[in-house]
Design an enzyme around this catalytic site. Structure first.
Site, short mmCIF file in Angstrom:
data_model
loop_
_atom_site.label_atom_id
_atom_site.label_comp_id
_atom_site.label_asym_id
_atom_site.label_seq_id
_atom_site.Cartn_x
_atom_site.Cartn_y
_atom_site.Cartn_z
CB ILE A 80 -94.64 -7.21 54.25
CG1 ILE A 80 -95.63 -6.04 54.27
CG2 ILE A 80 -93.32 -6.83 54.92
CD1 ILE A 80 -95.17 -4.79 53.57
CE1 TYR B 135 -104.77 -12.54 57.26
CE2 TYR B 135 -105.22 -11.19 55.32
CZ TYR B 135 -104.45 -11.47 56.43
OH TYR B 135 -103.35 -10.69 56.72
CB ALA B 136 -110.89 -10.23 53.30
CE LYS C 293 -105.26 -9.58 59.39
NZ LYS C 293 -104.54 -9.27 60.65
CB SER D 229 -104.54 -7.05 55.70
OG SER D 229 -104.25 -7.46 54.38
#
Length: 263
Positions: free
Chosen positions: A193, A160-161, A164, A147
């Site tokens: 997206i 989350y980061a 990723k 991401s």
């Protein structure tokens, strides 16, 4: 190598996990459009079957499976089944991820474990099991989804980061170790997206607009704009690309700041 053929995937077998919707569905359809036989796997049986049906109605070849990437034995069984049925595995794509948006200091242990289990363990399970098959056959393309958050972070996305960024390093490690055996490994870093998973943002006009205006192209991306990159990385057109991340973000990671100074 003829340029008219290097994007084709005729005779190849591709596994797309998370292929039931969004970017995963677009990836499966893009691979099938280039001639690959696609195994569509998803946590939701109906969604996987729907994607496989869309591919077959368009003249492609596909089948549907149910899979939970966090279940190591299930992943091993799925890969073994694909190899037994088709004799090979040429492309493996993993898209599933989850995100609990909240300040990192407020994260619970259960939330942390859940995000890491899906985003890192699940990705690890698929890439390593598929990588073993590809290393033995001497060819293959591993494609994982990272991401823009592997580079830039906003409030509420620290964990989350982290996963990723970890995905990118896992891909690099696999590229280093499996490259001599003919296997390529790459990551894709989408920006914002427009998919069912981002619907909660779309339902908040200010948030949706802010994200659109943050990119250079001033809009959200479409799943098919990512699916095309998956098909490219799977193909011979990308035969000298490995160990990297391709950002599909409308220039999000290139532009600095949200203010245009007077020039």
């Amino acid at each position: 190598m003829g340029y008219q053929d290097i994007f084709r995937l005729d005779g190849q077998v591709a596994l797309v996990v998370g292929g039931g919707s969004g970017i995963g569905q677009a990836s499966a359809e893009a691979l099938a459009a280039q001639g690959a036989t696609v195994v569509v796997a998803d946590l939701k049986a109906e969604a996987a079957a729907q994607t496989a049906g869309r591919i077959e109605s368009g003249g492609g070849t596909a089948e549907a499976h149910v899979i939970n990437l966090t279940e190591t034995k299930a992943v091993k069984a799925l890969i073994a089944d694909v190899v037994q049925r088709y004799g090979r595995l040429d492309v493996a794509v993993t898209t599933p991820s989850i995100n609990v948006r909240k300040p990192v200091l407020n994260y619970t242990e259960e939330e942390f474990d859940r995000v890491v289990s899906v985003n890192l363990k699940g990705t690890f399970n698929l890439l390593t099991e598929a990588g073993r098959v590809m290393a033995e056959q001497g060819s293959g393309s591993l494609i994982a989804f990272s991401s823009i958050r592997s580079l830039v972070v906003e409030p509420g996305q620290a964990v989350y980061a982290m996963t990723k960024a970890g995905t990118v390093q896992l891909i690099r490690g696999l590229a280093v170790e499996l490259g001599p055996k003919g296997v390529r490994a790459n990551a894709i870093g989408p920006g914002v997206i427009d998919t069912p998973l981002t619907a909660p943002i779309k339902n908040q006009p200010d948030w949706y607009k802010a994200y659109a205006e943050r990119s250079i192209l001033r809009r959200w991306g479409k799943p098919e704009e990512v699916g095309g990159v998956v098909a490219f990385l799977a193909s011979r057109a990308a035969s000298y690309i490995t160990g990297t991340i391709v950002f599909v973000d409308g220039g999000w990671t290139a532009i600095d700041g949200r203010f245009t100074p007077p020039l």
